[in-house]
Design a protein around this motif. Sequence first.
Motif, PDB file in Angstrom:
ATOM      1  N   GLY A 130       1.036  -1.474  -0.132  1.00 12.66           N
ATOM      2  CA  GLY A 130       0.022  -0.023  -0.017  1.00 12.66           C
ATOM      3  C   GLY A 130       0.709   1.335   0.241  1.00 12.66           C
ATOM      4  O   GLY A 130       1.772   1.332   0.795  1.00 12.66           O
ATOM      5  N   VAL A 131       0.595   2.158  -0.679  1.00 16.79           N
ATOM      6  CA  VAL A 131       1.440   3.597  -1.053  1.00 16.79           C
ATOM      7  C   VAL A 131       0.568   4.669  -1.080  1.00 16.79           C
ATOM      8  O   VAL A 131      -0.453   4.485  -2.013  1.00 16.79           O
ATOM      9  N   LEU A 132       0.663   5.525  -0.359  1.00 17.11           N
ATOM     10  CA  LEU A 132       0.236   6.882  -0.525  1.00 17.11           C
ATOM     11  C   LEU A 132       1.072   8.003  -1.484  1.00 17.11           C
ATOM     12  O   LEU A 132       2.188   8.099  -0.937  1.00 17.11           O
ATOM     13  N   ASP A 133       0.565   8.616  -2.217  1.00 19.63           N
ATOM     14  CA  ASP A 133       0.969   9.537  -3.065  1.00 19.63           C
ATOM     15  C   ASP A 133       0.600  11.070  -2.632  1.00 19.63           C
ATOM     16  O   ASP A 133      -0.733  11.168  -2.858  1.00 19.63           O
ATOM     17  N   ILE A 134       1.593  11.800  -2.267  1.00 24.73           N
ATOM     18  CA  ILE A 134       1.272  13.195  -1.968  1.00 24.73           C
ATOM     19  C   ILE A 134       1.966  13.927  -2.657  1.00 24.73           C
ATOM     20  O   ILE A 134       3.114  14.050  -2.778  1.00 24.73           O
ATOM     21  N   GLY A 135       0.966  14.755  -3.710  1.00 27.18           N
ATOM     22  CA  GLY A 135       1.549  15.570  -4.665  1.00 27.18           C
ATOM     23  C   GLY A 135       0.805  17.057  -5.127  1.00 27.18           C
ATOM     24  O   GLY A 135      -0.294  17.105  -4.400  1.00 27.18           O
ATOM     25  N   MET A 136       1.050  17.623  -5.989  1.00 28.12           N
ATOM     26  CA  MET A 136       0.603  18.682  -6.505  1.00 28.12           C
ATOM     27  C   MET A 136      -0.632  18.143  -7.551  1.00 28.12           C
ATOM     28  O   MET A 136      -0.182  16.936  -8.173  1.00 28.12           O
ATOM     29  N   SER A 137      -1.537  18.759  -7.977  1.00 27.72           N
ATOM     30  CA  SER A 137      -2.450  18.467  -8.877  1.00 27.72           C
ATOM     31  C   SER A 137      -2.899  19.411  -9.815  1.00 27.72           C
ATOM     32  O   SER A 137      -2.965  20.781  -9.485  1.00 27.72           O
ATOM     33  N   SER A 138      -2.931  19.037 -11.011  1.00 26.42           N
ATOM     34  CA  SER A 138      -3.168  20.016 -12.274  1.00 26.42           C
ATOM     35  C   SER A 138      -4.707  20.428 -12.166  1.00 26.42           C
ATOM     36  O   SER A 138      -5.180  21.468 -12.991  1.00 26.42           O
ATOM     37  N   ASP A 139      -5.471  19.766 -11.214  1.00 22.37           N
ATOM     38  CA  ASP A 139      -7.141  19.927 -11.242  1.00 22.37           C
ATOM     39  C   ASP A 139      -7.480  21.144 -10.415  1.00 22.37           C
ATOM     40  O   ASP A 139      -8.502  21.576 -10.261  1.00 22.37           O
ATOM     41  N   VAL A 140      -6.550  21.617  -9.552  1.00 23.62           N
ATOM     42  CA  VAL A 140      -6.940  22.676  -8.621  1.00 23.62           C
ATOM     43  C   VAL A 140      -5.703  24.054  -9.105  1.00 23.62           C
ATOM     44  O   VAL A 140      -4.921  23.758  -9.704  1.00 23.62           O
ATOM     45  N   SER A 141      -6.283  25.023  -8.543  1.00 18.94           N
ATOM     46  CA  SER A 141      -5.670  26.292  -8.880  1.00 18.94           C
ATOM     47  C   SER A 141      -4.584  26.880  -7.998  1.00 18.94           C
ATOM     48  O   SER A 141      -4.044  27.799  -8.189  1.00 18.94           O
ATOM     49  N   ASP A 142      -4.562  26.227  -6.786  1.00 19.66           N
ATOM     50  CA  ASP A 142      -3.564  26.531  -5.656  1.00 19.66           C
ATOM     51  C   ASP A 142      -2.348  25.630  -5.625  1.00 19.66           C
ATOM     52  O   ASP A 142      -2.231  24.503  -6.433  1.00 19.66           O
ATOM     53  N   TYR A 143      -1.729  25.812  -4.737  1.00 18.62           N
ATOM     54  CA  TYR A 143      -0.503  24.748  -4.418  1.00 18.62           C
ATOM     55  C   TYR A 143      -0.812  23.824  -3.056  1.00 18.62           C
ATOM     56  O   TYR A 143       0.037  23.539  -2.679  1.00 18.62           O
ATOM     57  N   GLN A 144      -1.947  23.667  -2.686  1.00 19.81           N
ATOM     58  CA  GLN A 144      -2.068  22.716  -1.721  1.00 19.81           C
ATOM     59  C   GLN A 144      -1.782  21.232  -2.190  1.00 19.81           C
ATOM     60  O   GLN A 144      -1.871  20.917  -3.344  1.00 19.81           O
ATOM     61  N   ARG A 145      -1.379  20.631  -1.100  1.00 17.69           N
ATOM     62  CA  ARG A 145      -0.779  19.075  -1.631  1.00 17.69           C
ATOM     63  C   ARG A 145      -2.158  18.230  -1.531  1.00 17.69           C
ATOM     64  O   ARG A 145      -2.930  18.356  -0.626  1.00 17.69           O
ATOM     65  N   LEU A 146      -2.313  17.334  -2.448  1.00 16.23           N
ATOM     66  CA  LEU A 146      -3.488  16.394  -2.234  1.00 16.23           C
ATOM     67  C   LEU A 146      -2.655  14.837  -2.225  1.00 16.23           C
ATOM     68  O   LEU A 146      -1.807  14.736  -2.617  1.00 16.23           O
TER      69      LEU A 146
END
Length: 355
Positions: free
Chosen positions: A102-118
């Motif tokens: 099991g692996v959790l991927d924490i990074g940026m998303s191009s689907d949001v306009s800010d720089y919060q991590r998803l």
Amino acid sequence: MKIKMKMKMKMKWITAGLLVCLCSPARAQEAPTEGPQATPAQTEAPKTEAAKTQEPNGKAIIQVFGNFHTGFGAGQDDRGFTLDRSYIGYEYKLGKGLSVKGVLDIGMSSDVSDYQRLAYIKNAMLSWKTGNLTLNGGLISTTQFNFQEKFWGYRYLMKSFQDEYKFGSSADLGVSVAYKFADWILADAMIVNGEGYKKIQKKDGLNYGLGVTLTPVKGFQIRLYGGLNGNGEADDRKYVTNLSAFMGYKHEKFTVGAEYNYMMNAAYMAGADRSGYSVFASVNLPKEISLYARFDDLYSKNDWNKAKDESVAIVGAQFKLGKYVKLAPNFRMAVPKADGASNRYAAYVNFYFGL
């Protein structure tokens, strides 16, 4: 004199008798099992069925990618520290060829306009390996470009070509199988949803992939892959077809590789074809230092996606700071193919931490 002779004879017989007793099997079994007097039969305990069975064991998965970068010329306002991606997970081997990961991927998303991590679940899978057969099921790593990514070896600097330019997803929900027919040929197949691991399955199509890896001589490998993704809209969907060919040679002192990729009906649109190639090389130097270079060239058929077509070059060095940390300064140049677009130049210092 006769008495002395008789006494000597008796002593000889007594001594011989003691030696026989000491060397007898019954006595040998009582001898210590360590030290120079121990025999191989004594030092090796009998192997029971329980000892032959692989004991369950696990390991943590922690990987962190980040960088400091600064642009030049048209991109001079782009500078700062970035935490690109973090992977946190655990892999556990259950024994008898079974394992879970099991692996959790924490990074940026191009689907949001800010720089919060998803955070996304990157892998949640069960694997079974027996002999030359390997089966995977769940949220698995896809086989489309996994081989090229490992051969390139610098994922924390830049994704492999197909991943970088969105020719497919690195993980998806489904099953895969691989079989090693001989030392020089391995075949694999997968059936997954086709929408990647960041989206839920909301359409009916599936993504089918078939690949073969050839190793004609030690170190030299060829990879061929074909995929068909029918996960478009129900009314007017067009199947996305991916074709790729890769060859590379890996030596303890250096690595070279080249791949060509063609994607038909990108984004499920008829005639929206994309293609491109990537070549790279690295050289290992003493004291845990290596040099690397890579060049990518991306095209779109009839320039339909010319605004995003480009050529990219990267060159730099990597320093291994111990077992878990890597530092890689590099210089990058991007040449857009859009009319009037300016070239982009940037200096990076990438870092990697991983267990």
